[in-house]
Design a protein around this motif. Structure first.
Motif, PDB file in Angstrom:
ATOM      1  N   THR A   1       6.038  -6.688  -8.203  1.00 58.27           N
ATOM      2  CA  THR A   1       6.721  -6.522  -6.918  1.00 58.27           C
ATOM      3  C   THR A   1       5.722  -6.212  -5.811  1.00 58.27           C
ATOM      4  O   THR A   1       5.773  -6.804  -4.715  1.00 58.27           O
ATOM      5  CB  THR A   1       7.768  -5.394  -7.010  1.00 58.27           C
ATOM      6  N   LEU A   2       4.824  -5.304  -6.079  1.00 61.39           N
ATOM      7  CA  LEU A   2       3.821  -4.924  -5.081  1.00 61.39           C
ATOM      8  C   LEU A   2       2.877  -6.077  -4.776  1.00 61.39           C
ATOM      9  O   LEU A   2       2.473  -6.285  -3.627  1.00 61.39           O
ATOM     10  CB  LEU A   2       3.042  -3.700  -5.566  1.00 61.39           C
TER      11      LEU A   2
ATOM     12  N   LYS B   1       3.638  -9.253  -4.884  1.00 57.07           N
ATOM     13  CA  LYS B   1       4.389 -10.183  -4.036  1.00 57.07           C
ATOM     14  C   LYS B   1       4.492  -9.673  -2.605  1.00 57.07           C
ATOM     15  O   LYS B   1       4.591 -10.455  -1.662  1.00 57.07           O
ATOM     16  CB  LYS B   1       5.786 -10.397  -4.621  1.00 57.07           C
ATOM     17  N   ASP B   2       4.454  -8.358  -2.459  1.00 53.23           N
ATOM     18  CA  ASP B   2       4.490  -7.768  -1.120  1.00 53.23           C
ATOM     19  C   ASP B   2       3.127  -7.816  -0.429  1.00 53.23           C
ATOM     20  O   ASP B   2       2.997  -7.362   0.715  1.00 53.23           O
ATOM     21  CB  ASP B   2       4.960  -6.305  -1.211  1.00 53.23           C
TER      22      ASP B   2
ATOM     23  N   CYS C   1       0.197  -6.433  -1.735  1.00 59.12           N
ATOM     24  CA  CYS C   1      -0.712  -5.345  -2.095  1.00 59.12           C
ATOM     25  C   CYS C   1      -1.817  -5.858  -3.012  1.00 59.12           C
ATOM     26  O   CYS C   1      -1.647  -6.841  -3.736  1.00 59.12           O
ATOM     27  CB  CYS C   1       0.053  -4.220  -2.792  1.00 59.12           C
TER      28      CYS C   1
END
Length: 406
Positions: free
Chosen positions: A137-138, A140-141, A143
């Motif tokens: 998730t991170l 994809k954000d 990070c």
């Protein structure tokens, strides 16, 4: 212009490494401002972090003085990059879900800067599906991640989960501060994307006996800098390194060797490659015979022992003369002490390479931090000013990218 990072120190035993990270960054001219979480304060103190960073340490979202002097929104945007080290499983989970329960997580949610995580946790926690989902998730954000390493842990278990060493985190920070976004496999379109690059660096050692060897003063700094620059432009880089005490550049596959024969074998095994950059200072000769035991001075008759030398393989020439798997662009280095350009021109023709990078090593080049390169090609010479070795590497990498773009 001085770069600044906002360092969030999470609650894990690896927090002590973050103090070393502050010092490493300072030596690289990067300033740190620290947020110390409640868990982080169980391992390091605000006094330690503040003393090393030379700045106020922030700990509490509800501190009226801190909010009056610098509100958490401004704090979250006051640096060029936000770094979380150690990034615990709990911190990753909160960041992935967008929770804002304390100063650290509120800062992560409010920042408009990129975030680099250096995970540190037990191997089972790292491998848990929940942690891996949070990491994806991170990513994809947008990070970035550095580490974790594999090894023995404080809990007694072994595996992935050790926080990356401060030098490696500092390398990732410098890369991110340049705007590079391919850390941890997040690769945008880059000028050397899809190109395979092979670099040799450092000296070789040719053993006389188990404790003595023939070598030279090469530090490997220039070759390592070139490998780093090529990786930052998107290339798939393999670095064949002689015996040097340097950290591996981020995103580079490193193969350690000792002798010229070992370097040749490793180099040929790494083919095919689009580019070969022969930076290593390979010993021209090696002892004809190696003693199995240390040669004792007291047993020698007549003083000095006889020393018969034989020629080492010519790695650069060997690759230049390949009829198959010859790299498209082969670049040699000519370390000279006099008549630099003339010797470099002759070496380019003698070896059969495409470019030669000539440099005068009569000063502090071998082992130093600066270099003055002259690029010799079939069409002429291009002379660059005295630069740091990393700046020289960046210019060379860009020249190679321009070559393939033309």
């Amino acid at each position: 212009m001085t770069k600044r990072v906002l360092l969030i120190i999470g609650g894990g035993i690896a927090a002590y490494k973050s103090l070393f990270l502050i010092r490493v960054l300072a030596k690289r001219g990067i300033q740190s401002r620290v947020i110390l979480t409640r868990g982080g304060r169980e391992f390091v103190t605000p006094l330690s972090a503040g003393g090393l960073s030379g700045d106020k340490v922030y700990t509490d979202l509800w501190d009226l003085t801190d909010e009056a002097e610098m509100g958490h929104i401004e704090l979250s945007r006051s640096a060029d990059l936000v770094v979380v080290a150690p990034a615990t499983a709990n911190m990753l989970a909160k960041a992935a879900q967008g929770l804002a329960s304390d100063l650290a997580t509120t800062t992560l949610l409010a920042t408009d800067k990129r975030v680099l995580f250096a995970p540190a946790m037990n191997v089972r926690m790292w491998e848990h599906p929940a942690t891996q989902r949070n990491i994806q998730t991170l990513r994809k954000d947008g990070c970035l991640f550095v580490g974790p390493d594999s090894g023995a842990m404080a809990c007694g278990e072994f595996g992935d989960g050790r926080m990356a060493e401060p030098e490696m985190i500092a390398e990732a920070i410098e890369t991110a501060l340049k705007g590079v976004t391919h850390i941890d496999g997040i690769k945008p379109d880059m000028p050397l994307a899809g190109k395979r690059v092979l670099v040799t660096a450092g000296p070789t050692r040719e053993p006389l006996d188990p404790v003595r060897y023939l070598s030279n003063h090469s530090s490997g700094k220039q070759g390592f800098a070139i490998a780093k620059s090529m990786a930052e432009l998107g290339a798939d880089v393999t670095l064949v390194a002689g015996p040097v005490n340097l950290p591996s550049p981020l995103g580079v596959t490193r193969i350690d060797v000792e002798t010229a024969d070992e370097m040749l074998q490793a180099t040929e095994a790494a083919l095919p490659s689009d580019v070969f950059i022969s930076v290593a200072a390979v010993a021209d000769w090696r002892p004809a015979a190696r003693a199995d035991k240390k040669v004792k001075k007291a047993k020698l008759q007549g003083g000095l022992p006889p020393l018969e030398l034989v020629e080492n393989p010519d790695i650069l020439k060997t690759l230049c003369q390949k009829t198959s798997d010859r790299p498209t662009l082969i670049i040699g280095f000519a370390a000279e002490t006099n008549d630099v350009i003339e010797h470099a021109k002759a070496k380019r023709l003698r070896k059969g390479c495409d470019w030669i990078v000539a440099n005068d090593v009569s000063g502090d080049v071998m082992g130093g931090d600066h270099n003055r390169m002259i690029i010799v090609t079939e069409t002429g010479e291009t002379e660059w000013p005295r630069l740091t070795k990393q700046e020289s590497a960046d210019k060379l990498a860009q020249s190679i990218a321009d070559y393939f773009k033309a």
